[in-house]
Design a protein around this motif. Structure first.
Motif, PDB file in Angstrom:
ATOM      1  N   LEU A 133       0.817  -1.213   0.000  1.00 52.38           N
ATOM      2  CA  LEU A 133       0.000   0.000   0.000  1.00 52.38           C
ATOM      3  C   LEU A 133       0.851   1.265   0.000  1.00 52.38           C
ATOM      4  O   LEU A 133       0.492   2.258  -0.622  1.00 52.38           O
ATOM      5  CB  LEU A 133      -0.942   0.012   1.203  1.00 52.38           C
ATOM      6  CG  LEU A 133      -2.068  -1.015   1.171  1.00 52.38           C
ATOM      7  CD1 LEU A 133      -2.814  -1.014   2.500  1.00 52.38           C
ATOM      8  CD2 LEU A 133      -3.013  -0.752   0.014  1.00 52.38           C
ATOM      9  N   SER A 134       1.972   1.225   0.696  1.00 48.20           N
ATOM     10  CA  SER A 134       2.793   2.430   0.787  1.00 48.20           C
ATOM     11  C   SER A 134       3.883   2.496  -0.278  1.00 48.20           C
ATOM     12  O   SER A 134       4.537   3.521  -0.426  1.00 48.20           O
ATOM     13  CB  SER A 134       3.409   2.548   2.179  1.00 48.20           C
ATOM     14  OG  SER A 134       4.275   1.460   2.421  1.00 48.20           O
ATOM     15  N   SER A 135       4.049   1.424  -1.045  1.00 44.72           N
ATOM     16  CA  SER A 135       5.160   1.383  -2.012  1.00 44.72           C
ATOM     17  C   SER A 135       5.047   2.429  -3.122  1.00 44.72           C
ATOM     18  O   SER A 135       6.057   2.870  -3.653  1.00 44.72           O
ATOM     19  CB  SER A 135       5.284  -0.017  -2.622  1.00 44.72           C
ATOM     20  OG  SER A 135       4.166  -0.288  -3.440  1.00 44.72           O
ATOM     21  N   THR A 136       3.847   2.822  -3.474  1.00 45.68           N
ATOM     22  CA  THR A 136       3.676   3.788  -4.559  1.00 45.68           C
ATOM     23  C   THR A 136       3.543   5.227  -4.059  1.00 45.68           C
ATOM     24  O   THR A 136       3.450   6.149  -4.868  1.00 45.68           O
ATOM     25  CB  THR A 136       2.437   3.439  -5.412  1.00 45.68           C
ATOM     26  OG1 THR A 136       1.288   3.428  -4.567  1.00 45.68           O
ATOM     27  CG2 THR A 136       2.606   2.081  -6.085  1.00 45.68           C
ATOM     28  N   VAL A 156       0.903   7.469   7.148  1.00 41.15           N
ATOM     29  CA  VAL A 156       0.209   7.247   8.418  1.00 41.15           C
ATOM     30  C   VAL A 156      -1.288   7.046   8.174  1.00 41.15           C
ATOM     31  O   VAL A 156      -1.908   6.129   8.720  1.00 41.15           O
ATOM     32  CB  VAL A 156       0.457   8.417   9.406  1.00 41.15           C
ATOM     33  CG1 VAL A 156      -0.413   8.281  10.648  1.00 41.15           C
ATOM     34  CG2 VAL A 156       1.929   8.476   9.784  1.00 41.15           C
ATOM     35  N   ALA A 157      -1.878   7.886   7.329  1.00 45.29           N
ATOM     36  CA  ALA A 157      -3.312   7.765   7.021  1.00 45.29           C
ATOM     37  C   ALA A 157      -3.619   6.446   6.319  1.00 45.29           C
ATOM     38  O   ALA A 157      -4.625   5.791   6.608  1.00 45.29           O
ATOM     39  CB  ALA A 157      -3.760   8.942   6.155  1.00 45.29           C
ATOM     40  N   PHE A 162      -6.016   1.026   6.672  1.00 49.26           N
ATOM     41  CA  PHE A 162      -5.846  -0.416   6.524  1.00 49.26           C
ATOM     42  C   PHE A 162      -6.100  -1.137   7.845  1.00 49.26           C
ATOM     43  O   PHE A 162      -6.892  -2.089   7.917  1.00 49.26           O
ATOM     44  CB  PHE A 162      -4.434  -0.712   5.992  1.00 49.26           C
ATOM     45  CG  PHE A 162      -4.123  -2.163   5.796  1.00 49.26           C
ATOM     46  CD1 PHE A 162      -5.070  -3.054   5.299  1.00 49.26           C
ATOM     47  CD2 PHE A 162      -2.868  -2.650   6.095  1.00 49.26           C
ATOM     48  CE1 PHE A 162      -4.767  -4.391   5.104  1.00 49.26           C
ATOM     49  CE2 PHE A 162      -2.553  -3.986   5.900  1.00 49.26           C
ATOM     50  CZ  PHE A 162      -3.505  -4.860   5.412  1.00 49.26           C
ATOM     51  N   VAL A 163      -5.489  -0.664   8.917  1.00 52.28           N
ATOM     52  CA  VAL A 163      -5.659  -1.307  10.228  1.00 52.28           C
ATOM     53  C   VAL A 163      -7.116  -1.218  10.683  1.00 52.28           C
ATOM     54  O   VAL A 163      -7.671  -2.192  11.188  1.00 52.28           O
ATOM     55  CB  VAL A 163      -4.696  -0.688  11.267  1.00 52.28           C
ATOM     56  CG1 VAL A 163      -5.037  -1.134  12.679  1.00 52.28           C
ATOM     57  CG2 VAL A 163      -3.252  -1.054  10.930  1.00 52.28           C
ATOM     58  N   ASN A 164      -7.751  -0.069  10.477  1.00 54.47           N
ATOM     59  CA  ASN A 164      -9.157   0.074  10.863  1.00 54.47           C
ATOM     60  C   ASN A 164     -10.050  -0.886  10.083  1.00 54.47           C
ATOM     61  O   ASN A 164     -11.020  -1.413  10.618  1.00 54.47           O
ATOM     62  CB  ASN A 164      -9.638   1.508  10.677  1.00 54.47           C
ATOM     63  CG  ASN A 164      -9.206   2.410  11.809  1.00 54.47           C
ATOM     64  OD1 ASN A 164      -8.916   1.948  12.912  1.00 54.47           O
ATOM     65  ND2 ASN A 164      -9.115   3.694  11.534  1.00 54.47           N
TER      66      ASN A 164
END
Length: 193
Positions: A133-136, A156-157, A162-164
């Motif tokens: 998810l954060s790679s791009t 962070v968002a 994702f965690v939520n």
């Protein structure tokens, strides 16, 4: 799903589940990550079962004298075949679909699902999908003292969304967790209201 605070669904003790239903690789990885972040935490000295109890993955009910693994414990660290047992969460099917192609004929460029190639529980799903998810996302350059902080508000968002999605899913209903990453958007879907 957890509107009744007196008996949250994720703390429900599951009948008949044992350590054979826990993916020890996942639990060991979690213990190592916990240790790397909190090296002197007193829980690290606990046995596996006591650590799981502290984390809410194993519980003893004083009123009924019943003890065992909780729904949360199995979802987090369980073997996929144990998680989808009718007593646990039979509809559990986390699904990550990535389509970063401009070709409309390509359904996805990557997909992570319980396909038998690896054990799939919430912990493993998180470890596999979070970096994707954060790679791009662009990585900012910030220094905090001499340490580079390459995580900005967007990362962070993304992690929070994702965690939520994982935490607030209703695992007792039909439906699946679906995380979609496309060139122009991210979609986070979970079962329940």
């Amino acid at each position: 799903a957890d509107a009744d605070d007196s008996s949250p669904a994720d703390s429900r003790i599951l009948d008949g589940f044992t350590f054979d239903d826990i993916d020890l690789v996942s639990f060991t990885q979690y213990r190592q990550l916990f240790s790397s972040v909190h090296a002197t935490h007193p829980w690290l000295a606990e046995s596996d079962i006591k650590l799981l109890t502290k984390l809410g993955g194993y519980r003893y009910d004083r009123a009924t004298k019943k003890e065992g693994f909780t729904l949360a414990g199995l979802l987090m660290f369980g073997k996929y075949s144990s998680i989808i047992d009718p007593e646990c969460a039979p509809n559990f099917f986390p699904d990550y679909r990535e389509n970063l192609s401009t070709d409309s004929n390509i359904r996805w460029t990557d997909r992570i699902i319980p396909d038998g190639t690896r054990e799939m529980n919430l912990f493993q799903f998180y470890l596999l999908v979070a970096p994707r998810l954060s790679s791009t996302l662009p990585k900012p350059f910030n220094l905090k003292g001499d340490t580079r902080i390459d995580e900005g508000p967007t990362q962070v968002a993304m992690r929070e969304a994702f965690v939520n999605t994982l935490i607030h899913a209703d695992y007792s209903t039909e439906g699946t967790i679906l995380i979609e990453q496309k060139q122009d958007k991210y979609t986070f879907t979970n079962p329940g209201n």
